[in-house]
Design a protein around this motif. Sequence first.
Motif, PDB file in Angstrom:
ATOM      1  N   LEU A  89       1.044  14.557   5.660  1.00 36.11           N
ATOM      2  CA  LEU A  89       2.359  13.949   5.507  1.00 36.11           C
ATOM      3  C   LEU A  89       2.835  14.174   4.074  1.00 36.11           C
ATOM      4  N   GLN A  90       4.012  14.719   3.912  1.00 33.43           N
ATOM      5  CA  GLN A  90       4.460  15.093   2.582  1.00 33.43           C
ATOM      6  C   GLN A  90       5.205  13.955   1.891  1.00 33.43           C
ATOM      7  N   TYR A  91       5.511  14.205   0.617  1.00 30.18           N
ATOM      8  CA  TYR A  91       6.010  13.169  -0.282  1.00 30.18           C
ATOM      9  C   TYR A  91       7.273  12.481   0.242  1.00 30.18           C
ATOM     10  N   MET A  92       8.331  13.248   0.447  1.00 27.99           N
ATOM     11  CA  MET A  92       9.605  12.626   0.788  1.00 27.99           C
ATOM     12  C   MET A  92       9.598  11.908   2.134  1.00 27.99           C
ATOM     13  N   PRO A  93       9.025  12.480   3.205  1.00 33.42           N
ATOM     14  CA  PRO A  93       8.993  11.728   4.471  1.00 33.42           C
ATOM     15  C   PRO A  93       8.290  10.378   4.343  1.00 33.42           C
ATOM     16  N   TYR A  94       7.193  10.336   3.574  1.00 33.35           N
ATOM     17  CA  TYR A  94       6.476   9.070   3.405  1.00 33.35           C
ATOM     18  C   TYR A  94       7.355   8.052   2.664  1.00 33.35           C
ATOM     19  N   ILE A  95       7.930   8.489   1.558  1.00 34.55           N
ATOM     20  CA  ILE A  95       8.784   7.596   0.768  1.00 34.55           C
ATOM     21  C   ILE A  95       9.946   7.087   1.604  1.00 34.55           C
ATOM     22  N   GLU A  96      10.527   7.960   2.418  1.00 37.69           N
ATOM     23  CA  GLU A  96      11.663   7.564   3.250  1.00 37.69           C
ATOM     24  C   GLU A  96      11.254   6.505   4.264  1.00 37.69           C
ATOM     25  N   VAL A  97      10.080   6.638   4.855  1.00 38.79           N
ATOM     26  CA  VAL A  97       9.604   5.638   5.810  1.00 38.79           C
ATOM     27  C   VAL A  97       9.404   4.293   5.122  1.00 38.79           C
ATOM     28  N   VAL A  98       8.787   4.306   3.940  1.00 36.57           N
ATOM     29  CA  VAL A  98       8.572   3.046   3.211  1.00 36.57           C
ATOM     30  C   VAL A  98       9.907   2.384   2.886  1.00 36.57           C
ATOM     31  N   ARG A  99      10.871   3.178   2.459  1.00 37.01           N
ATOM     32  CA  ARG A  99      12.202   2.637   2.163  1.00 37.01           C
ATOM     33  C   ARG A  99      12.794   1.973   3.402  1.00 37.01           C
ATOM     34  N   LYS A 100      12.712   2.642   4.546  1.00 35.14           N
ATOM     35  CA  LYS A 100      13.274   2.082   5.788  1.00 35.14           C
ATOM     36  C   LYS A 100      12.553   0.793   6.185  1.00 35.14           C
ATOM     37  N   LEU A 101      11.240   0.782   6.033  1.00 39.13           N
ATOM     38  CA  LEU A 101      10.483  -0.418   6.398  1.00 39.13           C
ATOM     39  C   LEU A 101      10.939  -1.620   5.576  1.00 39.13           C
ATOM     40  N   ILE A 102      11.099  -1.417   4.281  1.00 36.66           N
ATOM     41  CA  ILE A 102      11.504  -2.521   3.417  1.00 36.66           C
ATOM     42  C   ILE A 102      12.897  -3.020   3.787  1.00 36.66           C
ATOM     43  N   LEU A 103      13.821  -2.109   3.996  1.00 37.39           N
ATOM     44  CA  LEU A 103      15.178  -2.513   4.368  1.00 37.39           C
ATOM     45  C   LEU A 103      15.191  -3.225   5.712  1.00 37.39           C
ATOM     46  N   ALA A 104      14.367  -2.773   6.649  1.00 34.75           N
ATOM     47  CA  ALA A 104      14.286  -3.438   7.949  1.00 34.75           C
ATOM     48  C   ALA A 104      13.707  -4.837   7.816  1.00 34.75           C
ATOM     49  N   VAL A 105      12.661  -4.977   7.015  1.00 35.45           N
ATOM     50  CA  VAL A 105      12.055  -6.298   6.779  1.00 35.45           C
ATOM     51  C   VAL A 105      13.098  -7.259   6.220  1.00 35.45           C
ATOM     52  N   LYS A 106      13.939  -6.780   5.334  1.00 35.37           N
ATOM     53  CA  LYS A 106      14.940  -7.645   4.708  1.00 35.37           C
ATOM     54  C   LYS A 106      16.043  -8.070   5.675  1.00 35.37           C
ATOM     55  N   LEU A 107      16.134  -7.383   6.820  1.00 40.46           N
ATOM     56  CA  LEU A 107      17.108  -7.766   7.845  1.00 40.46           C
ATOM     57  C   LEU A 107      16.539  -8.779   8.839  1.00 40.46           C
ATOM     58  N   THR A 108      15.282  -9.141   8.670  1.00 39.75           N
ATOM     59  CA  THR A 108      14.614 -10.036   9.619  1.00 39.75           C
ATOM     60  C   THR A 108      14.194 -11.330   8.929  1.00 39.75           C
ATOM     61  N   ASN A 109      13.506 -12.169   9.706  1.00 43.87           N
ATOM     62  CA  ASN A 109      12.965 -13.415   9.155  1.00 43.87           C
ATOM     63  C   ASN A 109      11.457 -13.312   8.912  1.00 43.87           C
ATOM     64  N   ILE A 110      10.968 -12.098   8.693  1.00 45.51           N
ATOM     65  CA  ILE A 110       9.544 -11.915   8.420  1.00 45.51           C
ATOM     66  C   ILE A 110       9.142 -12.724   7.194  1.00 45.51           C
ATOM     67  N   LYS A 111       8.075 -13.479   7.358  1.00 43.04           N
ATOM     68  CA  LYS A 111       7.633 -14.391   6.299  1.00 43.04           C
ATOM     69  C   LYS A 111       6.751 -13.705   5.254  1.00 43.04           C
ATOM     70  N   TYR A 112       6.121 -12.599   5.648  1.00 40.50           N
ATOM     71  CA  TYR A 112       5.224 -11.907   4.710  1.00 40.50           C
ATOM     72  C   TYR A 112       5.092 -10.462   5.171  1.00 40.50           C
ATOM     73  N   PHE A 113       5.305  -9.528   4.240  1.00 36.09           N
ATOM     74  CA  PHE A 113       5.125  -8.114   4.511  1.00 36.09           C
ATOM     75  C   PHE A 113       3.912  -7.637   3.717  1.00 36.09           C
ATOM     76  N   VAL A 114       2.862  -7.273   4.439  1.00 37.47           N
ATOM     77  CA  VAL A 114       1.622  -6.807   3.813  1.00 37.47           C
ATOM     78  C   VAL A 114       1.610  -5.283   3.905  1.00 37.47           C
ATOM     79  N   PHE A 115       1.733  -4.625   2.766  1.00 37.83           N
ATOM     80  CA  PHE A 115       1.776  -3.168   2.751  1.00 37.83           C
ATOM     81  C   PHE A 115       0.440  -2.636   2.249  1.00 37.83           C
ATOM     82  N   VAL A 116      -0.200  -1.790   3.071  1.00 38.14           N
ATOM     83  CA  VAL A 116      -1.472  -1.181   2.680  1.00 38.14           C
ATOM     84  C   VAL A 116      -1.189   0.234   2.194  1.00 38.14           C
TER      85      VAL A 116
END
Length: 313
Positions: A89-116
Amino acid sequence: MSVPRKDQIIGVIGPAGFGGSYLCVELIRRGHAVIGLSRNPESFGTCHGYTPRQLDIESASIEDLARNFSDIDVLVSQYGPHTQGAGALQYMPYIEVVRKLILAVKLTNIKYFVFVGGAGSLLVPTTHECLADHPSFFLSYRQQMAESDAHVRYMEERLGPIGDGLRVYRNARLAVKSGTASSTDLQTIETYEDNIRNNDRASDYIKAGRAALLFFEGNTSFPWTFVSPSPLYRPGARTGSYEITIDHLPLKGERIDKDSILSGRLTGISSADLAMAIVDEIESPKLLHKHWTASADLSNDIAYPCYVTANEI
């Protein structure tokens, strides 16, 4: 922040992968309801407390991700190319997925986002370098992996040819230790280590994992914790004990000098013990807005499977 209860729902991205499968087993054994999110979440198996939810994290829109996260209380991301090798998995696709995950989390009521994430973002003590940038990391890493039969078996199972080369290198090093090394063994070691010194650098995936931390550090707009497994992370026994370190890589023994600071001193943890550390944090959050690692005893050198399933519960 509130402490998650056992009646809350835990979402795991990558439930059938290396870290994700061990995490799901730990969560379900402790009585948590788990939703597995991936392209093939059913490959984890079937058991009470586990619900597969098919979702292509890479192609999904931010809105699709948020919709799939809407009923989840705690989200754990084990996203990564766990079955294809570090360069898959290359640099930009990974970064783009992480960006989307964070923005999606901020649209929800998730109480804790644990990123490994990965070990590459951990800081080397007494320097300003992270592990991925330290000039002696990759040689020290391969040398210590070769000390462990369990780790070599893990690399063989997970990475194929890379693991095969590590096995040949390990056998040559064992011959040197036993005093039975041939000229071929010595040449094997020299060639293998020269190749590491000249060619083994942080892959795009490792660099991306390191850069992903920048999305989190200093950001208090959502509840997160960032886990970097210590370098010698592999399948292994659940010892029930681990140590937490913030930002920095914990090292074994005494420091010699800057150039050899990592030599023989890298720490690790089993997938079962890291899963325990993550679930402990989910159940009793103490590391909100922190970047941390966990290390544990790896003296048990028995090989464990790369992936576990619901059959383990």
